[in-house]
Design an enzyme around this catalytic site. Structure first.
Site, PDB file in Angstrom:
ATOM      1  N   ARG A 164       0.831  -1.214   0.000  1.00 30.53           N
ATOM      2  CA  ARG A 164       0.000   0.000   0.000  1.00 30.53           C
ATOM      3  C   ARG A 164       0.867   1.268   0.000  1.00 30.53           C
ATOM      4  NH1 ARG A 164      -2.287  -3.566  -1.061  1.00 30.53           N
ATOM      5  NH2 ARG A 164      -4.161  -4.498  -0.212  1.00 30.53           N
ATOM      6  N   SER A 238     -10.872  -0.860   3.520  1.00 30.36           N
ATOM      7  CA  SER A 238     -10.036  -1.026   4.724  1.00 30.36           C
ATOM      8  C   SER A 238      -9.616   0.346   5.243  1.00 30.36           C
ATOM      9  CB  SER A 238      -8.778  -1.818   4.394  1.00 30.36           C
ATOM     10  OG  SER A 238      -9.123  -3.052   3.829  1.00 30.36           O
ATOM     11  N   GLU A 333      -4.985   3.545   6.253  1.00 31.62           N
ATOM     12  CA  GLU A 333      -4.716   3.356   4.823  1.00 31.62           C
ATOM     13  C   GLU A 333      -5.405   4.487   4.044  1.00 31.62           C
ATOM     14  OE1 GLU A 333      -5.459  -0.645   3.081  1.00 31.62           O
ATOM     15  OE2 GLU A 333      -6.459   0.430   1.455  1.00 31.62           O
TER      16      GLU A 333
END
Ligand SMILES: Cc1cc2nc3c(=O)[nH]c(=O)nc-3n(C[C@H](O)[C@H](O)[C@H](O)COP(=O)(O)OP(=O)(O)OC[C@H]3O[C@@H](n4cnc5c(N)ncnc54)[C@H](O)[C@@H]3O)c2cc1C
Length: 337
Positions: A164, A238, A333
């Protein structure tokens, strides 16, 4: 190019936060990027590039300019016996690209089906799901450099992809607009089945030798059952990244929770953040308008008309509880704006 003042962003972010942008510019052709300098003072003026708004949380009105891109052409730029180079422009809907590659039996991104958002945002956090990441097939990224005011390109290596993560979140942050990506896709794809319950679900359907289309379809089914539809319940997928821990921390957790799930990524130990949140007693937990989704606690949902500040408070509470329970810090995130 279209320019709007005092523009509502409520339908342009999947949390459905009701905020406004002072200025909103829709860029419809790549060449128009060169005219942006006439609209405002680049690069000193703070700007935000918005794709599908599925990985952002607005906490207040945006007191500056937001730019969105709508150019979305797809073209094959090269091909040999084994691979195809496919170039997709930034404004294309990511899942339309997945559908098109799957229909043409080109492998490499079929497990990334149903990830919301645009092609242009995909390299920013190196999107990933069900055992595939963008970095596995990304060949080149083209972007408009806001400082030098010209189009440049980066190879896969120059993008410095990680979990990520990419150079676009680090040294290049706020200095570029991604205009297209080129993928190197397999003409004879081998399906990736070794993640989560993909293989089990395929065998339940009686599919012994799945094609990439079968895999993509089964992932669509799993995601539809497990994740909230942002059209119905506001969310950004998420909310936190899965944390990396050292061996000592993992052993400490194992003392109390012998069944703690863990896996190796980039030679580091990762623990699912969803598991940590669940074992902290917060699965399906709700406070006012905000909660963790009962089927997937890593997703924070906006049940009613929550503000960005309410969601931040809720996220902080989760971080604090997980820290007290496991001594592990969860990192968002989602991009908090
Ligand atoms: C239900 C749901 C499920 C999800 N599942 C996954 C998943 O499985 N895996 C995964 O990795 N992510 C997942 N996400 C997160 C999200 O879909 C991805 O991060 C996606 O790539 C964001 O795309 P976007 O166009 O909506 O970006 P936005 O949210 O609009 O922007 C995200 C960031 O990228 C920047 N950006 C966007 N476009 C450009 C551009 N052209 N140039 C420069 N900067 C740009 C923005 O400024 C911002 O910092 C999920 C989200 C939801 C709501």
């Amino acid at each position: 190019m279209k320019l709007f003042e005092n523009f509502s962003l409520k339908d342009l972010n999947t949390f459905h936060i009701d905020v406004k942008a002072k200025r909103f510019i829709l860029v419809e052709k790549i060449d128009e990027l060169f005219d942006l300098k006439d609209s405002f003072d680049l690069p000193s003026e703070k700007i935000l590039i918005l794709g599908g708004g599925s990985n952002v949380l607005f906490t207040k009105d945006f007191d500056s300019t937001i730019i969105q891109l709508s150019f979305n052409q797809l073209s094959e730029i090269n091909s040999d016996k084994n691979f195809v180079l496919l170039k997709a422009e930034a404004g294309m809907v990511w899942d339309d690209l997945v559908k098109s590659t799957v229909e043409n039996n080109l492998g490499g991104i079929e497990n990334l089906a149903m990830i919301p958002g645009t092609v242009g945002a995909a390299p920013i956090q190196n999107i990933g799901a069900y055992g595939q990441e963008l970095k596995d097939t990304l060949y080149e990224v083209e972007f408009y450099d806001l400082t030098e005011r010209k189009i440049k390109s980066f190879s896969n290596e120059q993008c410095q992809f990680g979990y990520r993560d990419s150079v676009f979140k680090k040294s290049l942050k706020n200095k570029f607009i991604i205009t297209s990506i080129t993928l190197r896709l397999y003409k004879n794809p081998v399906p990736v089945l070794n993640y989560g319950n993909v293989a089990t679900e395929l065998s339940k359907e009686g599919i012994a030798n799945p094609t990439i289309k079968d895999v993509s379809n089964i992932i669509r089914k799993i995601r539809t059952e497990k994740l909230p539809d942002p059209q119905k319940i506001g969310n950004a997928g998420s909310f936190f990244k899965n944390p990396f821990v050292d061996e000592k921390t993992l052993l400490q957790i194992k003392n109390n929770f012998p069944d703690v799930p863990s896996f190796l990524q980039e030679n580091k130990i990762k623990i699912p953040a969803a598991w940590l949140i669940e074992k902290s007693g917060l699965k399906g937990f709700r406070k006012g308008n905000v909660g963790t989704y009962p089927k997937q606690p890593l997703v924070i949902v906006n049940y009613e008309d929550a503000t960005g500040a309410e969601i931040i408070d809720f996220a902080k509470f989760i971080q604090k509880t997980v820290l007290e329970t496991f001594n592990i810090e969860l990192e968002p995130e989602v991009n908090i704006i």
